[in-house]
Structure formats: C-alpha cells, structure tokens
Design a protein around this motif. Sequence first.
Motif, short mmCIF file in Angstrom:
data_model
loop_
_atom_site.label_atom_id
_atom_site.label_comp_id
_atom_site.label_asym_id
_atom_site.label_seq_id
_atom_site.Cartn_x
_atom_site.Cartn_y
_atom_site.Cartn_z
N GLN A 255 37.78 5.96 6.12
CA GLN A 255 37.16 6.69 5.02
C GLN A 255 37.79 8.08 4.85
O GLN A 255 38.14 8.48 3.73
N SER B 55 44.96 -0.07 0.65
CA SER B 55 43.57 -0.50 0.69
C SER B 55 42.98 -0.05 2.01
O SER B 55 43.71 0.27 2.95
N THR C 123 39.71 -1.13 4.85
CA THR C 123 38.62 -2.00 5.28
C THR C 123 37.80 -1.24 6.31
O THR C 123 38.35 -0.76 7.31
N ASN D 93 33.59 10.36 -0.02
CA ASN D 93 33.90 8.96 -0.35
C ASN D 93 34.03 8.72 -1.85
O ASN D 93 34.73 7.80 -2.27
N ALA E 11 38.57 -1.07 -1.57
CA ALA E 11 37.87 -0.92 -0.29
C ALA E 11 36.99 -2.13 -0.02
O ALA E 11 36.26 -2.59 -0.91
N ALA F 173 29.51 1.31 0.80
CA ALA F 173 29.98 0.53 -0.35
C ALA F 173 29.50 1.14 -1.66
O ALA F 173 30.25 1.20 -2.65
N ILE G 86 31.71 4.28 -2.76
CA ILE G 86 33.13 4.12 -3.09
C ILE G 86 33.23 3.22 -4.32
O ILE G 86 32.78 2.07 -4.29
N ALA H 266 33.96 -0.82 -4.40
CA ALA H 266 34.02 -1.37 -3.05
C ALA H 266 33.30 -2.71 -2.97
O ALA H 266 32.27 -2.93 -3.61
#
Length: 253
Positions: free
Chosen positions: A93, A105, A107, A190, A197, A217, A220, A223
């Motif tokens: 992040q 990207s 995760t 974020n 993401a 989530a 972002i 996401a």
Amino acid sequence: MPALHSIVQGQGPVIVLSHALGCDLHMWDEVTALLQDRYTIVRYDQRGHGRSPASATDFNMHDLAQDAAELIAGLGRGAVHFAGVSMGGMTAQALAALHPDMVRSITIANSAARYDDAAQQGWQARIDTVRAQGVASIADGALQRWLSPEFVASHAARVARMRDSLVAIDPQPYAQACQAVAGIALHETNAAIRCPALVIAGTLDAATPLAMSQEIADGIAGAELATIDAAHISCVEQPERFAALLDGFIQRV
C-alpha cells in the motif's frame, strides 16, 4: 540501509513478494514453486528478518516501502507486480502511493490500513514483552494467529520451520517492525493509488479480519476483493488458491 537479501527465480513478468512480520522470504516457497514457470519471482527479507541487515534506528512503513523501491530499482526490469501478506501488504500500500511508477499492480493479503487505539495498545504490549523476554516468548501466540489449528496439526514440519524463522529474529528489529506496523495510517494515502489492486482476506483470519480487507478495498479505486479459507498467513496455508488468485489477477491486468 544496506541492500536487502533477495532471491530471484523463474522467467517472465516480475512479481515481487513481501513477507509478513516475523517471517522471511521462505514464507513464499510454495507460491514461488507454483508460479516460477511463467513469472520471474523475486522474494526478499524485510529489515532485520531472515538474512537482511537490521536498522540502526527506528523506522516506519514508508521506510519499508522505500526499501522495496530500491530493491525494484536494482532489478532493472521497470515496474513490477508487487504482492505482500500482512506487513508485506502494508508495504504494498505504501509503495503504490509513494512510487506509482514502480508498480504495475499490487496484491494486499491479510493486511490492514490502520489500527484503532485498542489494537495499538496490544501492539505496545507485544513490543514490551519482546524487549523484556525475547521473541521466543511470543512465538506460540504468533503461530496461533498465523495458521488455523487444522493446518498446524497436519503440517508439523512446515510450522516448525516458521517458528524457527521467527525466534531467530533479534528482539530489537522485531520490536522496531512492530512499531512500524502499529503506526500505519495507510487509509490516508490509499486514495492516491492508481494501479490495479487485489485485496485478499482470510475467512479464518482473526488478526486482520475481513472488515480490515474490506476497508482497504473500499479505499482504493477499482480494487478487487477476494477471500481464502485460511487464517493469517494465507499463502502458506492455501498456496494453490493464493497462487491462482494472484495469477488470475495479473492476467486480467
């Protein structure tokens, strides 16, 4: 900081894997084996963990993100796919917000964007215990958070290796890493993340429950949120599912 210890395996697009607090790059052994035939997998030890040097001074999550940025720059392969669990997910992040040009990207698995006052008090209690009694004093509790009872009962050798990695960490760098984790305020940055993401939550994760992943989530833009039937270190407990989620996400990217 001196260079961090890392291992590069495989071929194809680059995925950098960042481990959880108290673990080392071998946390990713199973996932690496599943993905290295089609990706270049880069695993590294965070400060004071595994074979990476400790920090002479205290540090925060931005510092860990800067460590990752320097590692990525040293690869000379341009922007990478970056995946992390727990502290590694926090690193992801911070990295994506600070160095958007370095990530294709991210995760973020079994992680958090912030902690409330009660949780921060819990972190401080762990820091105080480690400084007074050593890392071994919190090892069994950590393993109970990391892995489900069913996994612990059926994978004794793997669990023992993870415990050995944990207790090998000196108390000072472990306590410093705890402080870095406890002090996160990633929800404030974020919204600046623009890369694709994926957020992964463990359905059995009591350390960072689903609500924490949902908050990440939601914070972002665009996401995705997915779940794994596992506790906190989901990539160890369910490596096939983790690898499939990561591979599918990168293919869509």
